[in-house]
Design an enzyme around this catalytic site. Structure first.
Site, PDB file in Angstrom:
ATOM      1  N   ARG A  33      41.724  41.147  40.988  1.00 62.16           N
ATOM      2  CA  ARG A  33      42.142  42.303  40.181  1.00 62.16           C
ATOM      3  C   ARG A  33      43.658  42.371  40.038  1.00 62.16           C
ATOM      4  NH1 ARG A  33      39.993  47.437  42.816  1.00 62.16           N
ATOM      5  NH2 ARG A  33      38.181  46.071  42.825  1.00 62.16           N
TER       6      ARG A  33
ATOM      7  N   GLY B 181      37.613  35.211  36.846  1.00 61.32           N
ATOM      8  CA  GLY B 181      37.598  34.546  38.156  1.00 61.32           C
ATOM      9  C   GLY B 181      38.804  34.862  39.017  1.00 61.32           C
TER      10      GLY B 181
ATOM     11  N   ASN C  64      33.701  44.324  43.760  1.00 64.33           N
ATOM     12  CA  ASN C  64      32.576  45.159  43.330  1.00 64.33           C
ATOM     13  C   ASN C  64      31.247  44.413  43.399  1.00 64.33           C
ATOM     14  OD1 ASN C  64      33.863  47.715  42.379  1.00 64.33           O
ATOM     15  ND2 ASN C  64      34.994  46.292  41.074  1.00 64.33           N
TER      16      ASN C  64
ATOM     17  N   ASP D 205      30.098  37.487  38.157  1.00 63.80           N
ATOM     18  CA  ASP D 205      30.498  38.005  36.839  1.00 63.80           C
ATOM     19  C   ASP D 205      30.467  36.886  35.796  1.00 63.80           C
ATOM     20  OD1 ASP D 205      31.035  40.474  37.939  1.00 63.80           O
ATOM     21  OD2 ASP D 205      33.173  40.130  38.152  1.00 63.80           O
TER      22      ASP D 205
ATOM     23  N   ASP E  44      28.620  31.923  40.835  1.00 68.76           N
ATOM     24  CA  ASP E  44      29.574  32.965  40.512  1.00 68.76           C
ATOM     25  C   ASP E  44      28.743  34.175  40.055  1.00 68.76           C
ATOM     26  OD1 ASP E  44      31.999  34.227  39.562  1.00 68.76           O
ATOM     27  OD2 ASP E  44      31.320  33.690  37.552  1.00 68.76           O
TER      28      ASP E  44
ATOM     29  N   SER F  39      35.094  39.153  43.100  1.00 64.38           N
ATOM     30  CA  SER F  39      35.057  40.602  42.872  1.00 64.38           C
ATOM     31  C   SER F  39      34.820  41.426  44.135  1.00 64.38           C
ATOM     32  CB  SER F  39      33.947  40.923  41.868  1.00 64.38           C
ATOM     33  OG  SER F  39      33.822  42.314  41.735  1.00 64.38           O
TER      34      SER F  39
ATOM     35  N   ASP G  46      31.515  30.543  35.150  1.00 66.94           N
ATOM     36  CA  ASP G  46      31.841  30.789  33.733  1.00 66.94           C
ATOM     37  C   ASP G  46      33.343  30.769  33.474  1.00 66.94           C
ATOM     38  OD1 ASP G  46      32.366  33.275  35.054  1.00 66.94           O
ATOM     39  OD2 ASP G  46      32.402  34.242  33.085  1.00 66.94           O
TER      40      ASP G  46
HETATM   41  P1  B16 Z   1      37.123  43.211  40.872  1.00 68.04           P
HETATM   42  P2  B16 Z   1      33.674  36.502  39.580  1.00 68.04           P
HETATM   43  C1  B16 Z   1      35.807  38.047  39.140  1.00 68.04           C
HETATM   44  O1  B16 Z   1      34.472  37.911  39.489  1.00 68.04           O
HETATM   45  C2  B16 Z   1      35.953  38.313  37.659  1.00 68.04           C
HETATM   46  O2  B16 Z   1      35.615  37.156  36.915  1.00 68.04           O
HETATM   47  C3  B16 Z   1      37.386  38.662  37.343  1.00 68.04           C
HETATM   48  O3  B16 Z   1      37.523  38.932  35.969  1.00 68.04           O
HETATM   49  C4  B16 Z   1      37.796  39.866  38.189  1.00 68.04           C
HETATM   50  O4  B16 Z   1      39.170  40.197  37.962  1.00 68.04           O
HETATM   51  C5  B16 Z   1      37.597  39.549  39.657  1.00 68.04           C
HETATM   52  O5  B16 Z   1      36.241  39.184  39.887  1.00 68.04           O
HETATM   53  C6  B16 Z   1      37.935  40.715  40.552  1.00 68.04           C
HETATM   54  O6  B16 Z   1      37.026  41.736  40.282  1.00 68.04           O
HETATM   55  O7  B16 Z   1      38.209  43.923  40.131  1.00 68.04           O
HETATM   56  O8  B16 Z   1      35.746  43.759  40.599  1.00 68.04           O
HETATM   57  O9  B16 Z   1      37.417  43.078  42.355  1.00 68.04           O
HETATM   58  O10 B16 Z   1      33.637  35.976  38.191  1.00 68.04           O
HETATM   59  O11 B16 Z   1      34.443  35.653  40.554  1.00 68.04           O
HETATM   60  O12 B16 Z   1      32.308  36.922  40.091  1.00 68.04           O
HETATM   61 MG    MG Z   2      32.801  34.682  36.544  1.00 67.02          MG
END
Ligand code: B16
Ligand code: MG
Length: 220
Positions: A50, A47, A120, A12, A10, A118, A172
């Site tokens: 958005r 996880g 991003n 974030d 993962d 994400s 996480d």
């Molecule tokens: P974004 P991961 C997830 O990333 C985040 O944990 C989660 O909090 C977030 O809402 C989601 O990505 C979407 O992110 O807004 O940047 O598209 O933990 O799966 O790497």
């Molecule tokens: Mg994460």
């Protein structure tokens, strides 16, 4: 003895601490809407995509009158605040122990991938110098269903030509551990056992981690 084909990370909260930036941005949005967001409530956003995160935030604030257009507008606002922080990231933001452990995996010829919800992820990987470090990257731009759906991890395993049963996921988020379990993979929780109790193993972080941890996950 079954071998491990691939290791999926993962992003974030495991490779970098962007989970903190997500929380700051959601909290700021909640304050604008007139309520607070506790760290416990924030755990449910980890996880999750958005737009699904926004739905959870609105439910916490008991806000149920927003149009789809307004929801998209405030989700974009949250993302703009979040991006202000990630655009300042550098390789120094890689969490302790991560680059050492990834180096050990590469040296031992393990395939490694990113499995993130994400959209991003590409920007973050670029900022920390990992744009072309992983053998595969599956992120929020490539999936239809976010964690706990197993899609992100199954896609990563397919790209690596790995059997899901022989993949290990580092996560996480409770939703991410469930996604790994739903994919039939082994899971290592990074964080608190109180939150990540469905993982096969929970570790506080990747500091001083050795590949021998996989021995506890291989079925003999
Ligand atoms: P974004 P991961 C997830 O990333 C985040 O944990 C989660 O909090 C977030 O809402 C989601 O990505 C979407 O992110 O807004 O940047 O598209 O933990 O799966 O790497
Ligand atoms: Mg994460």
């Amino acid at each position: 003895m079954k071998k491990i084909d691939a290791v999926i990370f993962d992003l974030d909260g495991v490779i970098v601490d962007t989970a903190v930036f997500h929380y700051q941005a959601w909290k700021r949005l909640a304050h604008e809407l007139g309520f607070d967001l506790t760290p416990e409530q924030n755990e449910h956003l980890k996880g999750v995509s958005r737009i699904e995160s926004l739905e959870i935030v609105l439910e916490i604030g008991r806000i149920n009158h927003l149009t789809q257009k307004k929801k998209e507008e405030i989700a974009t606002k949250k993302n703009d605040w979040y991006r202000e922080n990630i655009l300042k990231m550098t390789p120094d933001d890689i969490l302790p122990g991560v680059s050492d452990f990834l180096g050990k995996l590469k040296k031992a010829n393990y395939k490694i991938a990113i499995g993130s919800s994400s959209k991003n992820a590409g920007t973050i990987l670029e900022r920390i110098g990992y744009s072309s470090y992983f053998d595969a990257v599956v992120d929020g731009t490539k999936i239809n269903y976010s964690k706990p759906d197993p899609e992100v991890f199954i896609k990563a395993a397919n790209l690596l030509k790995a059997n899901p049963k022989n993949c290990i996921v580092f996560e996480d988020a409770a939703a991410g551990i469930e996604a790994a379990n739903n994919a039939g993979m082994k899971s290592i929780g990074v964080g608190s056992p109180d939150v990540l109790y469905k993982a096969n193993i929970v570790i506080p972080d990747l500091r001083n981690l050795d590949i021998s941890i996989f021995d506890n996950l291989i079925e003999h």
